[in-house]
Design a protein around this motif. Structure first.
Motif, PDB file in Angstrom:
ATOM      1  N   ARG A  90      24.585 -72.370   8.754  1.00 53.67           N
ATOM      2  CA  ARG A  90      23.208 -71.909   8.962  1.00 53.67           C
ATOM      3  C   ARG A  90      22.565 -72.629  10.146  1.00 53.67           C
ATOM      4  O   ARG A  90      21.796 -72.028  10.913  1.00 53.67           O
ATOM      5  CB  ARG A  90      22.392 -72.145   7.701  1.00 53.67           C
ATOM      6  CG  ARG A  90      22.769 -71.248   6.539  1.00 53.67           C
ATOM      7  CD  ARG A  90      21.776 -71.377   5.414  1.00 53.67           C
ATOM      8  NE  ARG A  90      20.467 -70.932   5.823  1.00 53.67           N
ATOM      9  CZ  ARG A  90      19.353 -71.081   5.091  1.00 53.67           C
ATOM     10  NH1 ARG A  90      19.425 -71.702   3.925  1.00 53.67           N
ATOM     11  NH2 ARG A  90      18.190 -70.642   5.522  1.00 53.67           N
ATOM     12  N   ARG A 136      11.605 -59.907   9.015  1.00 47.38           N
ATOM     13  CA  ARG A 136      11.907 -58.809   8.102  1.00 47.38           C
ATOM     14  C   ARG A 136      10.606 -58.315   7.501  1.00 47.38           C
ATOM     15  O   ARG A 136       9.633 -59.045   7.368  1.00 47.38           O
ATOM     16  CB  ARG A 136      12.842 -59.259   6.976  1.00 47.38           C
ATOM     17  CG  ARG A 136      14.255 -59.628   7.421  1.00 47.38           C
ATOM     18  CD  ARG A 136      15.133 -59.956   6.206  1.00 47.38           C
ATOM     19  NE  ARG A 136      16.496 -60.238   6.604  1.00 47.38           N
ATOM     20  CZ  ARG A 136      16.946 -61.440   6.931  1.00 47.38           C
ATOM     21  NH1 ARG A 136      16.125 -62.469   6.910  1.00 47.38           N
ATOM     22  NH2 ARG A 136      18.202 -61.614   7.286  1.00 47.38           N
ATOM     23  N   HIS A 171      16.584 -58.927   0.655  1.00 48.72           N
ATOM     24  CA  HIS A 171      17.449 -59.958   1.217  1.00 48.72           C
ATOM     25  C   HIS A 171      17.524 -61.171   0.291  1.00 48.72           C
ATOM     26  O   HIS A 171      18.608 -61.732   0.060  1.00 48.72           O
ATOM     27  CB  HIS A 171      16.916 -60.366   2.596  1.00 48.72           C
ATOM     28  CG  HIS A 171      17.656 -61.511   3.205  1.00 48.72           C
ATOM     29  ND1 HIS A 171      18.911 -61.392   3.760  1.00 48.72           N
ATOM     30  CD2 HIS A 171      17.318 -62.840   3.331  1.00 48.72           C
ATOM     31  CE1 HIS A 171      19.312 -62.556   4.208  1.00 48.72           C
ATOM     32  NE2 HIS A 171      18.370 -63.463   3.958  1.00 48.72           N
ATOM     33  N   ARG A 172      16.363 -61.566  -0.262  1.00 48.29           N
ATOM     34  CA  ARG A 172      16.348 -62.735  -1.166  1.00 48.29           C
ATOM     35  C   ARG A 172      17.181 -62.464  -2.417  1.00 48.29           C
ATOM     36  O   ARG A 172      17.914 -63.343  -2.888  1.00 48.29           O
ATOM     37  CB  ARG A 172      14.898 -63.071  -1.537  1.00 48.29           C
ATOM     38  CG  ARG A 172      14.768 -64.323  -2.400  1.00 48.29           C
ATOM     39  CD  ARG A 172      13.308 -64.691  -2.555  1.00 48.29           C
ATOM     40  NE  ARG A 172      12.748 -65.142  -1.301  1.00 48.29           N
ATOM     41  CZ  ARG A 172      12.802 -66.396  -0.875  1.00 48.29           C
ATOM     42  NH1 ARG A 172      13.411 -67.326  -1.593  1.00 48.29           N
ATOM     43  NH2 ARG A 172      12.247 -66.736   0.266  1.00 48.29           N
ATOM     44  N   PHE A 173      17.066 -61.232  -2.952  1.00 47.39           N
ATOM     45  CA  PHE A 173      17.865 -60.889  -4.143  1.00 47.39           C
ATOM     46  C   PHE A 173      19.357 -60.896  -3.812  1.00 47.39           C
ATOM     47  O   PHE A 173      20.173 -61.411  -4.594  1.00 47.39           O
ATOM     48  CB  PHE A 173      17.448 -59.510  -4.663  1.00 47.39           C
ATOM     49  CG  PHE A 173      18.266 -59.051  -5.842  1.00 47.39           C
ATOM     50  CD1 PHE A 173      18.033 -59.557  -7.113  1.00 47.39           C
ATOM     51  CD2 PHE A 173      19.283 -58.104  -5.677  1.00 47.39           C
ATOM     52  CE1 PHE A 173      18.800 -59.139  -8.193  1.00 47.39           C
ATOM     53  CE2 PHE A 173      20.044 -57.684  -6.745  1.00 47.39           C
ATOM     54  CZ  PHE A 173      19.800 -58.197  -8.018  1.00 47.39           C
ATOM     55  N   SER A 201      12.231 -55.579   2.813  1.00 45.56           N
ATOM     56  CA  SER A 201      13.523 -56.086   3.289  1.00 45.56           C
ATOM     57  C   SER A 201      13.713 -57.551   2.923  1.00 45.56           C
ATOM     58  O   SER A 201      14.804 -57.978   2.554  1.00 45.56           O
ATOM     59  CB  SER A 201      13.609 -55.905   4.802  1.00 45.56           C
ATOM     60  OG  SER A 201      14.805 -56.466   5.303  1.00 45.56           O
ATOM     61  N   ALA A 202      12.632 -58.324   2.988  1.00 44.64           N
ATOM     62  CA  ALA A 202      12.722 -59.744   2.649  1.00 44.64           C
ATOM     63  C   ALA A 202      13.052 -59.930   1.167  1.00 44.64           C
ATOM     64  O   ALA A 202      13.873 -60.781   0.800  1.00 44.64           O
ATOM     65  CB  ALA A 202      11.414 -60.455   2.991  1.00 44.64           C
ATOM     66  N   LEU A 203      12.389 -59.111   0.305  1.00 47.45           N
ATOM     67  CA  LEU A 203      12.672 -59.211  -1.132  1.00 47.45           C
ATOM     68  C   LEU A 203      14.113 -58.816  -1.435  1.00 47.45           C
ATOM     69  O   LEU A 203      14.803 -59.462  -2.240  1.00 47.45           O
ATOM     70  CB  LEU A 203      11.702 -58.323  -1.919  1.00 47.45           C
ATOM     71  CG  LEU A 203      10.236 -58.772  -1.922  1.00 47.45           C
ATOM     72  CD1 LEU A 203       9.364 -57.738  -2.640  1.00 47.45           C
ATOM     73  CD2 LEU A 203      10.096 -60.139  -2.597  1.00 47.45           C
ATOM     74  N   VAL A 214      20.817 -62.600  -1.443  1.00 44.34           N
ATOM     75  CA  VAL A 214      21.241 -63.989  -1.236  1.00 44.34           C
ATOM     76  C   VAL A 214      21.441 -64.685  -2.582  1.00 44.34           C
ATOM     77  O   VAL A 214      22.394 -65.446  -2.770  1.00 44.34           O
ATOM     78  CB  VAL A 214      20.202 -64.742  -0.371  1.00 44.34           C
ATOM     79  CG1 VAL A 214      20.451 -66.237  -0.400  1.00 44.34           C
ATOM     80  CG2 VAL A 214      20.243 -64.232   1.065  1.00 44.34           C
ATOM     81  N   MET A 215      20.540 -64.391  -3.558  1.00 45.51           N
ATOM     82  CA  MET A 215      20.665 -65.020  -4.870  1.00 45.51           C
ATOM     83  C   MET A 215      21.963 -64.590  -5.547  1.00 45.51           C
ATOM     84  O   MET A 215      22.692 -65.414  -6.102  1.00 45.51           O
ATOM     85  CB  MET A 215      19.480 -64.642  -5.758  1.00 45.51           C
ATOM     86  CG  MET A 215      19.509 -65.331  -7.127  1.00 45.51           C
ATOM     87  SD  MET A 215      18.230 -64.727  -8.257  1.00 45.51           S
ATOM     88  CE  MET A 215      18.892 -63.105  -8.657  1.00 45.51           C
TER      89      MET A 215
END
Length: 773
Positions: free
Chosen positions: A399, A411, A419-421, A415-417, A423-424
């Motif tokens: 990173r 984002r 992306h966060r899901f 898109s951010a939400l 990534v989780m």
């Protein structure tokens, strides 16, 4: 023109430079717990107890050699590593001497008075009490255990932790390994301070209170609080969900139904039940998140104060409270140490998740409880954590390179939400894969089982546990003193319902479970590979690859026994051609059979066939080669005082109750097990192995290996003799010394209590006489 250096010389310089760089980066400190662990493992695997003078002499010799080699840096480092190994042996020896647990050597009924330390609710409805012994009488034990663990059908509501109780109890010494190389109850009892287990024959009843030490009173107060919280949780949630919730919050897990435990073992999510690093991390993370959110409401204060440190300090106090209320079991203590070191690192502006902090945690655990090193909990938790720390470090480096390369990160909200899901979920998958790879071999070695669908199970269950179950457990704990925990426990219970449902469905899909015995050499090579891969920071990490490959190649090198024998000589298991095992008892002990089935990778269990034939000599004739009942692989045939079967190789296996019964099989059998502790070998055939109950009482359970290419043809005296391995080879260690005092180990028959029986009416004495039962 200068000559080019030889290839070998260049390679050696490259290795030397890489090693020097690793040492500059602190590699020597990271290896400190590794060498300490080597010494601990060496001590606990010895076949004899090392003496104090020999340890002193060896340590003095190594220290002197270190001083003499002070001008040769490489040699001195090697000698220092050896000195650390000796330090591990010293720590183990000192812990063994310090505990000195008194363990009874034989079964006995006695009236016991003691102080209740802990009460556990069993899934069967029984209660299990841990009791500090105050006194014994009728008879008064000269070698009295200090702590015992007893079960009772029911107890009075007035009895709780700290209560003084009395009752007639049956005390039993801890059993040895149920097969060579398996879990040793005696070892666990010794280092847990448990001198005997058993059950109440009458009682328990409250007795006159005695003055308890302040530490005992403090422990009793904590235990009463645990029991009160567990009862409140069970009442609020109910069912198996309530039992699991009690296990997660206060560490009381004896009441969880076994079928749910088994489903979680098969799916590889049983770690959720045992309070460990996962729970400590979730509690700390939840508290830190709450504190950061609270501080965010006061931006002026947050901008001028190190609120991250305040949150870390609050989380530290939270996990201290969680440790106390969870019962301070060993796994929880170890996890607390690991997480406390990381939180303290934050207080001193250090990185929390580093290999150095993990090494500090491991050193502390080894200093306090070195015996834990040889257990699966220590090995699996530190292996998983080391692998995860190494993987996290690699990901952080990746990173950092992306950020330096100027990768755009803008984002939209959706898109951010998303992306966060993503990534989780990727993080959960990566965590499960990395931890699974690091721990699978240890689980297979200790438990002879794997969870092939653990990735699927963890991906399905961990979001529920991380987002619903554990956060709401923390909320419920905070709200409980105010009586506002009901809604939070309800949500937690719903999450646990989903978790149970998912684990049971995935367990039904699991294709395999048992994997048989795993080679110890394979585990050793895998451990070396793991240490190199996680601790090296240069190209030397690739040196782990040959060790990993060699570990996989030696995975199935462990030879599987043909026959297993319990230490009381009553139960035998023989491998059959169809992949099943034949046993000589219709209702064998379930725990023993589960372990044997997994160790032998058996597809099923063949129950014995009970014959009405009473003449054991006639049975011996029928079981001879060519007889109607001599078919190999047909399972045990049992008649009066004898059970007989044939291994697929044709070897005849006999379990007899006494010497006279065994003598009839001297000419045909390859192995005879005699249940009578007073028996001696009645046969003279060189190719026949005879095992008596006295031998088993002295040396523990046995594994028998038939010679390769064994044939039942020819005279018994010319056949190769089976190879026998007992659980206890060599001298007794301190956790086995009680074995020599049992009646069976001394070649004595079972104790027969004198009972009163009426005399004939015309007897001159009249009244009662006493005779053996």
């Amino acid at each position: 023109m200068a000559k080019e250096p030889a290839a070998g010389g260049a390679a050696w310089r490259a290795v030397s430079d890489a090693i020097a760089l690793e040492l500059e980066r602190g590699g020597a400190f990271l290896l400190t717990p590794v060498f300490l662990s080597v010494g601990v493992v060496a001590y606990f695997t010895l076949r004899y107890e090392p003496s104090w003078p020999s340890l002193l002499a060896m340590t003095g010799l190594v220290i002197g050699t270190v001083w003499l080699a002070r001008h040769r840096h490489a040699l001195q480092l090697c000698l220092l590593a050896l000195l650390l190994c000796l330090a591990g042996i010293w720590l183990s020896k000192l812990e063994t001497w310090r505990l000195g647990t008194k363990i009874i050597g034989a079964e006995i009924s006695v009236r016991l008075t003691g102080r209740v330390v802990e009460i556990e609710e069993m899934a069967s409805g029984r209660k299990r009490l841990t009791i500090d012994v105050v006194s014994t009488e009728r008879p008064k034990l000269r070698y009295q255990p200090e702590r015992v663990r007893l079960s009772a059908r029911k107890i009075s509501p007035d009895i709780g932790p700290g209560s003084d109780v009395t009752g007639l109890v049956r005390l039993l010494p801890p059993a040895g390994p149920i097969r060579p190389g398996s879990y040793d109850t005696s070892f666990s009892s010794y280092f847990s301070g448990i001198g005997a287990s058993g059950f109440f024959l009458s009682g328990p009843e409250l007795s006159s209170p005695t003055v308890a030490p302040i530490t005992a009173r403090f422990g009793a107060a904590i235990e009463r609080a645990r029991q009160s919280i567990a009862g409140r949780i069970r009442q609020s949630i109910g069912g198996p969900e309530g039992e699991i919730a009690a296990a997660l919050i206060v560490g009381v897990r004896a009441g969880i139904p076994e079928e749910i435990n088994e489903a979680m073992r098969k799916t590889g999510i049983y770690h959720i039940i045992s309070i460990s690093g996962l729970h400590m991390a979730l509690v700390a993370g939840t508290v830190m998140g709450l504190m950061r959110a609270l501080f965010a409401l006061f931006p002026d204060f947050s901008s001028r104060r190190p609120v991250r440190k305040y949150a870390a300090l609050t989380a530290l106090f939270a996990i201290i409270a969680y440790l106390l209320i969870s019962g301070m079991v060993v796994a929880a203590v170890r996890s607390f140490i690991m997480l406390a070191v990381m939180l303290i690192a934050i207080l001193f502006d250090r990185s929390a998740l580093t290999m150095r902090n993990l090494a500090i945690s491991a050193i502390i655990v080894i200093l306090v409880t070195p015996h834990e090193v040889v257990g699966p909990s220590f090995q699996m938790s530190f292996a998983a954590t080391a692998a995860l720390v190494g993987a996290y470090a690699a990901w952080s480096d990746y990173r950092a390179r992306r950020v330096s390369a100027g990768v755009p990160a803008k984002r939209s909200l959706a898109s951010a939400l998303l992306h966060r899901f993503a990534v989780m979920m990727i993080g959960l998958a990566a965590t499960s894969i990395v931890a699974g790879i690091a721990t699978t071999l240890y689980a297979a070695w200790h438990f002879q089982r794997v969870a092939p669908l653990s990735l699927l199970a963890n991906l399905a269950v961990m979001p529920v546990v991380s987002i619903i179950v554990m956060p709401f457990a923390v909320f419920a704990s905070i709200a409980m003193p105010f009586g506002l925990d009901g809604p939070f426990l309800y949500v937690m219970g719903q999450g646990l319902t989903v978790m149970i449902h998912l684990s049971e469905r995935i367990a039904d899909l699991s294709p395999i479970d048992a994997v048989g015995l795993i080679s110890a050499a394979s585990v050793l090579l895998a451990s070396i590979a793991l240490v190199i891969a996680t601790m090296a920071t240069t190209w030397l990490r690739w040196v782990s690859a040959p060790f990993a490959v060699a570990s996989l190649m030696m995975l199935i090198e462990e030879r599987t026994p043909d026959i297993l024998i319990s230490e009381d000589a009553r139960l035998l298991a023989v491998t059959m051609e169809n992949g099943e095992i034949a046993v000589n008892r219709p209702r064998p002990n379930a725990f023993t059979m589960d372990n044997w089935r997994r160790a032998l990778d058996a597809q099923g269990v063949q129950a014995p066939e009970r014959r009405k034939q009473k003449d054991r000599n006639d049975l011996a004739l029928k079981m001879k080669d060519g007889g109607e009942e001599s078919t190999a692989g047909a399972g045990f045939r049992c008649a009066d005082r004898v059970c007989v079967t044939h291994h697929p190789s044709g070897a005849q296996i006999v379990q007899a109750s006494d010497t006279d019964t065994a003598r009839a099989f001297c000419d045909t059998a390859s192995l005879i097990v005699i249940e009578d502790p007073t028996a001696r070998n009645p046969c003279r055939n060189a190719g026949l192995a005879v095992i008596t109950r006295r031998q088993l009482a002295q040396k523990g359970s046995a594994a028998v290996f038939l010679p390769a290419g064994f044939s039942s043809n020819g005279a018994a005296s010319t056949r190769p003799k089976p190879e026998i391995h007992f659980s206890i080879e060599g001298d007794y260690r301190p956790w086995h010394t009680q074995r020599r005092f049992s009646r069976e180990a001394r070649g004595m028959p079972p104790y027969q209590r004198k009972v009163a029986t009426p005399k004939p009416a015309n007897s001159p004495e009249g009244g009662l006489t006493r005779e053996s039962e």
